[in-house]
Design an enzyme around this catalytic site. Sequence first.
Site, PDB file in Angstrom:
ATOM      1  CG  ASP A 257       7.584  14.840  16.582  1.00  0.00           C
ATOM      2  OD1 ASP A 257       8.117  15.914  16.928  1.00  0.00           O
ATOM      3  OD2 ASP A 257       6.585  14.770  15.847  1.00  0.00           O
TER       4      ASP A 257
ATOM      5  CD  GLU B   8      -2.462   1.562   2.595  1.00  0.00           C
ATOM      6  OE1 GLU B   8      -2.355   0.736   3.504  1.00  0.00           O
ATOM      7  OE2 GLU B   8      -3.170   2.585   2.665  1.00  0.00           O
TER       8      GLU B   8
ATOM      9  CG  ASP C  87       7.449   9.317  14.019  1.00  0.00           C
ATOM     10  OD1 ASP C  87       6.314   9.586  13.601  1.00  0.00           O
ATOM     11  OD2 ASP C  87       8.335  10.190  14.171  1.00  0.00           O
TER      12      ASP C  87
END
Lengths: 453, 451
Positions: free
Chosen positions: B140, B70, B138
């Site tokens: 941040d 995807e 991830d």
Amino acid sequence: MEIVRSQRSRTNTPNDSVSTLPLYRYAPQLEVRLEDFEVFAMDRLRVLKGISDALARGKRPEEMENLVRDLWKANMRHPEASEDVNKDIISHFVLRLVYCRTEDLRKWFLSMETALYRYRFLLGSSEAKRALMEEFDLPCKAISRTEFENAKEKLEQVARSFDQPLPTADAIFYKVPFEEVPELVAGRRVYIHKGHAYVAMHQVVSLVVTQFRSNLSKALILTNRKWTSTIREQERDRLTPIVEALSMSYLGPDYSQTKEFGEISIKDLDQLARSSFPLCMRHLFDKLREDHHLKHGGRMQLGLFLKGVGLRMEDALAFWKAEFSQKVGAERFDKEYAYSIRHNYGKEGKRTDYTPYSCQKIISSTPGVGDHHGCPYRHFSEENLRAALGRMGVGSRAMEDVVDKVRNRHYQLACTLTFEAVHSSSCDAGINHPNQYFSDSHKILQPKNNNAA
Amino acid sequence: MTKEESKNGSDDMLIDGPKQGNVIPDGFNPNYLKVYYGRLFPHADIFKWMSYGNDGRHPACDKSYFGRREFSFTLDNDIYLRFQSFNSESELENSIKEKCPSKIDIGPVYSVDPAKRHAYAQGGDNVFAPVERELIFDIDITDYDDVRYCCSGADVCLECWPLMTVAIKVIDTALRDDFGFDHILWVYSGRRGVHCWVCDGKARRLTNEQRGAIADYFRVYKGNENSNKKVSFPGPLHPFLVRSYTEVLREFFEEKLLLSQNLFSTEERYEKILSMIPDESVTSELRGKWQENRRSSNSKEDINFFRWEQLKNTLQSGKQKVQGLRRCVEEIVFAFTYPRLDMEVSKHRNHLLKAPFCVHPKTGRVCIPIDPKDCEELDPTTVPTLSELLRELNTGDSRMDVDNEWEKTSLGKSIRFFRSSFLQPLLKSCKEEMESGYKAKIQQTKNSLSW
């Protein structure tokens, strides 16, 4: 009469051989009286329910071990001692039929049976443990002397980090791919090197449990298929009614079907939050009003709760939009947040109608930076909790009781005490779902409101 | 993929088209993107990566593999297209060039082509579900807002960026040494963080539960503004934490962060650290010293350094045999410096993550790979921007091979690094894995056929 068809097994050894802890690989080829069918299952269910309640209260592993021993002794003994093992196996397979039929039922049964297996394994002797390890065919290998010497310092560090005795020279460690022991990895309870975890003998339970869980999970899917395709119809007059009755007997209401939708309107929310929301939801609600924003975890926990409380989707959209627009603007709300609210009500995507979270789920969540979801009794510092309880109107004496429960990690009992303090009435059932807190509160307050009018 | 960017929704970065001559003003706009996707974005490399060797001619190649991946595109008007899939490199490339997405996300490889998902049930045998997905992380910098004073929110500067560098070092070492992974790609997220893609076959096949376990293994910081103590070490540290502390965190805290963030310079700041010490007598002793000690005779030595030493001495003096204090120093160091991961991103296989080499719409910077062995070299304020690259294209040597225009630009370095350090070793390993798996399978069929 045979109850279930036996599944193909790899070996020909009989079920109840050396170890008293069965593998439940295949259904017993036994004759079972219909009466026993139901009674055995109910006895086992009592054990599973006891485990479930204890876990919800955050009982420690040592306490759980004792509890399981007592529960098993109290419920699973057969008048004829030699029949103990058969009762064990039969009751397990009957409950498989009962709990295979929906995703929720399977999940609950899987968790409880796995917990039961874990503690029964721990209660067994070293010899029994070793024997069971071999039966299970696990991908682990005992490490050599040299490997042990090389890793010794690290293994000692791990042992010390959990206040365990240091490994002796003849300690047995198993080298296992880390994927096989996710719980040990997650808790940093093992030394890992180049993809292999070094598992101590006393931790070996994790391997066994993971495999048990995996086998049972697959078996339940198969059982469900068999049930729907042949058994249910075949046993229409005999077993099916018993099986269906058994499944109703435990898992209380899940609040996914609210009785009266639209009972709650937006303008009632502020007042209801003050009078009838449990602390977790009140905190989220207050933060939402204050910051005009909540992160994903908070949106889910509060959003589904509101759905369970009876807030219609259109009203929910209006409510969240009114708040979020003040922070991110109406347009961004429509683009980024409206979709997930519709999703919660089952109007998008695969259209699952999501169930409001139970206390167990909320307590075990892991709120991080910027989050406000979770269970305040667990996740708040004592100071913040006291302040929050004070704002709810909990008096100083009740507050001490609540804080005491929290210190002993009895979060739901703490919430129950809060409920009792705030409503000046007792809550015998104990709180295990935020929506239950709300509906109980509503029940108490509503007649008063009607009388006042 | 989180839909929440910081509330900096201002449009001051958008400028209408290029102005006079060769001057390309800074900014980010669809026209620039069109050129970028047309001439610079490494479509072929992304395709090769995502194919994991299945685009070859070996009999073991799964021709359906790439088509089951995807992708999702965010278009300029915030329209979000999920479940995009492509059967070849050219399909991928043409779609990107045509749609010009402001962001491209990569999702999992599903059991069937996502375009056909509606034909499949949610449960049972014939199911539409993820089957492979890289292990992703991830990080941040906004998650560190409570421990950085120089910036907040979406801003990043050279004083606080090193927190990301440190995070990379800690996690990268653990992924390689502890978990045995080899094919790891670190990427600058374009504004305020970094992403990590672990691409070993073993990693791609991990279940949600296993991913959750790895994420929990990495989890140290627990809590938010509602809880008090965010880092708590009830017992001696696990070897992974010991290594992280002795090899990276302590030095970083004592020699860089203390000073760059002035952690003890004001009452508000030192009170924050004092709140992490669960002993009144210690905190009041230190508070007493610091409240009067404005500008003492130790004005030569930096006040932060000096106070930190005082704190350590008081805690480790042995006067305190109190339980909770034994590892207080480590707790403080970890609270400030240890990596803070987004757990949800790593735990679920269907989580989408931005593709490397995308351009960040708010900063115009390209999401370039980072070399973990050299991560201190990355300066987020000098990462190539879209407009810079276009300028370089215009002024570059026009005789150069049209196929590799990126070589004319600062993007060249990043693409070369991507290929040599990551893609080539990965594809080599995929090929080996495929061949040995195939051989084993052939052997197995031979064995079962023989009498």
